[in-house]
Design a protein around this motif. Sequence first.
Motif, short mmCIF file in Angstrom:
data_model
loop_
_atom_site.label_atom_id
_atom_site.label_comp_id
_atom_site.label_asym_id
_atom_site.label_seq_id
_atom_site.Cartn_x
_atom_site.Cartn_y
_atom_site.Cartn_z
N PHE A 31 35.96 37.18 55.90
CA PHE A 31 35.69 38.36 55.07
C PHE A 31 36.98 38.88 54.45
CE2 PHE A 31 35.75 42.98 54.73
CZ PHE A 31 34.72 43.19 53.83
N LEU A 32 38.02 39.01 55.27
CA LEU A 32 39.30 39.52 54.77
C LEU A 32 39.92 38.55 53.76
CD1 LEU A 32 40.85 40.90 58.08
CD2 LEU A 32 39.84 42.21 56.20
N LEU A 33 39.76 37.25 53.99
CA LEU A 33 40.28 36.26 53.05
C LEU A 33 39.56 36.36 51.71
CD1 LEU A 33 42.14 33.81 52.56
CD2 LEU A 33 40.29 32.36 53.43
N PHE A 34 38.23 36.43 51.75
CA PHE A 34 37.44 36.58 50.52
C PHE A 34 37.81 37.88 49.81
CE2 PHE A 34 35.16 32.95 51.64
CZ PHE A 34 34.12 32.69 50.76
N LEU A 35 37.99 38.95 50.58
CA LEU A 35 38.33 40.26 50.00
C LEU A 35 39.68 40.21 49.30
CD1 LEU A 35 37.54 43.25 49.68
CD2 LEU A 35 38.73 43.69 51.85
N LEU A 36 40.67 39.56 49.93
CA LEU A 36 42.00 39.44 49.33
C LEU A 36 41.95 38.63 48.05
CD1 LEU A 36 45.09 39.75 49.45
CD2 LEU A 36 45.16 37.70 50.88
N VAL A 37 41.27 37.49 48.11
CA VAL A 37 41.18 36.62 46.93
C VAL A 37 40.45 37.34 45.80
CG1 VAL A 37 40.20 34.49 46.02
CG2 VAL A 37 41.34 34.47 48.24
N TYR A 38 39.34 38.02 46.12
CA TYR A 38 38.56 38.71 45.09
C TYR A 38 39.36 39.86 44.48
CZ TYR A 38 34.58 40.90 42.77
OH TYR A 38 33.72 41.43 41.83
N ALA A 39 40.15 40.56 45.32
CA ALA A 39 40.99 41.64 44.80
C ALA A 39 42.03 41.08 43.82
CB ALA A 39 41.68 42.37 45.94
N MET A 40 42.59 39.91 44.14
CA MET A 40 43.56 39.27 43.25
C MET A 40 42.89 38.82 41.96
SD MET A 40 45.86 37.07 45.96
CE MET A 40 46.95 36.45 44.67
N ILE A 41 41.64 38.36 42.06
CA ILE A 41 40.88 37.97 40.85
C ILE A 41 40.69 39.17 39.94
CG2 ILE A 41 38.62 37.21 40.01
CD1 ILE A 41 38.46 35.42 42.51
N LEU A 42 40.26 40.30 40.52
CA LEU A 42 40.04 41.51 39.74
C LEU A 42 41.34 41.98 39.08
CD1 LEU A 42 37.69 43.57 42.12
CD2 LEU A 42 37.05 42.36 40.03
N LEU A 43 42.39 42.05 39.88
CA LEU A 43 43.68 42.55 39.37
C LEU A 43 44.22 41.63 38.28
CD1 LEU A 43 46.00 44.60 39.63
CD2 LEU A 43 47.00 43.12 41.38
#
Length: 313
Positions: A31-43
Amino acid sequence: MGDRRTSNHSEGTDFTLVGFTVRPELHIFLFLLFLLVYAMILLGNVGMMAIIMTDPRLNTPMYFFLGNLSFIDLFYSSVIAPKAMINFWSESKSISFAGCVTQLFLFTLFIVTEGFLLAAMAYDRFVAICNPLLYSVRMSTRLCTQLVAGSYFCGCVDGVLLSSMTFTLPFCASRAINHFYCDYRPVQRISCSDLYIHKILSFVLCSIIILPTITVIIVSYMYIVSTVLKIRSTEGRKKAFSTCSSHLGVVSILYGAVTFMYFIPDRFPELSKVASLCYTLVTPMLNPLIYSLRNKDVKEALRMVLGKKNVFA
């Protein structure tokens, strides 16, 4: 008969997304890995679109395509990542029939659109390097708009066809999709019917999409390499290749991951899930980094936006 009777009312029945078959204690890490990657995608992708729209120097065909690429990356990862993250905390891991149809349609629309858009970007680089004096004439605003609109149209058509072919199948009583999102191959595997014809049609449909786009890309780069090798100065060659390296890197990652995934035998579902991560989350995360770190115009625009002269020094 019982299984088929269940399938006749499939519209009112949920599917289950099995996801990654790992120990429960690893769900928090994933979950944390997906969250980090998705946050980087958004940014990364929102930032890229903002820079392109606000800096007048980036008002060129190449950045028009790049802005659309960021838009596509942002949205097709958003079709996948939020639901996958929710399912890490969910006991049922369910997705409605309508939700599964929508997820497959939107993902297919955006991923196919990206394939055609990358082909358009290859043609843009071909014209810029092989016919620089005619670049502004050939790559007109009208043509660029038509290329992007045509890419979305092809993605939409492919999404409708693939979704229709997949969800008109009769499904068995077990509705567990062995994947972390509704991809057409895992969904077709839970059907009660003979999939031979559907597999052939799906292969033909994918070939119609992949072959023309990859052909345009390969032929464009054959001409580009031929032209660049004729340039006598080393600096001139380096400058010409640098304008294509970012695009070539993105193409290699996307097509490499897609090809690898669809050649994996069905008996290795976990390997297929890992390969899927490459083009559903990793590629949208890397694209803004690849284009920003290797592009002087984007780095200069970012300096101006941040107001710091030594950000990329």
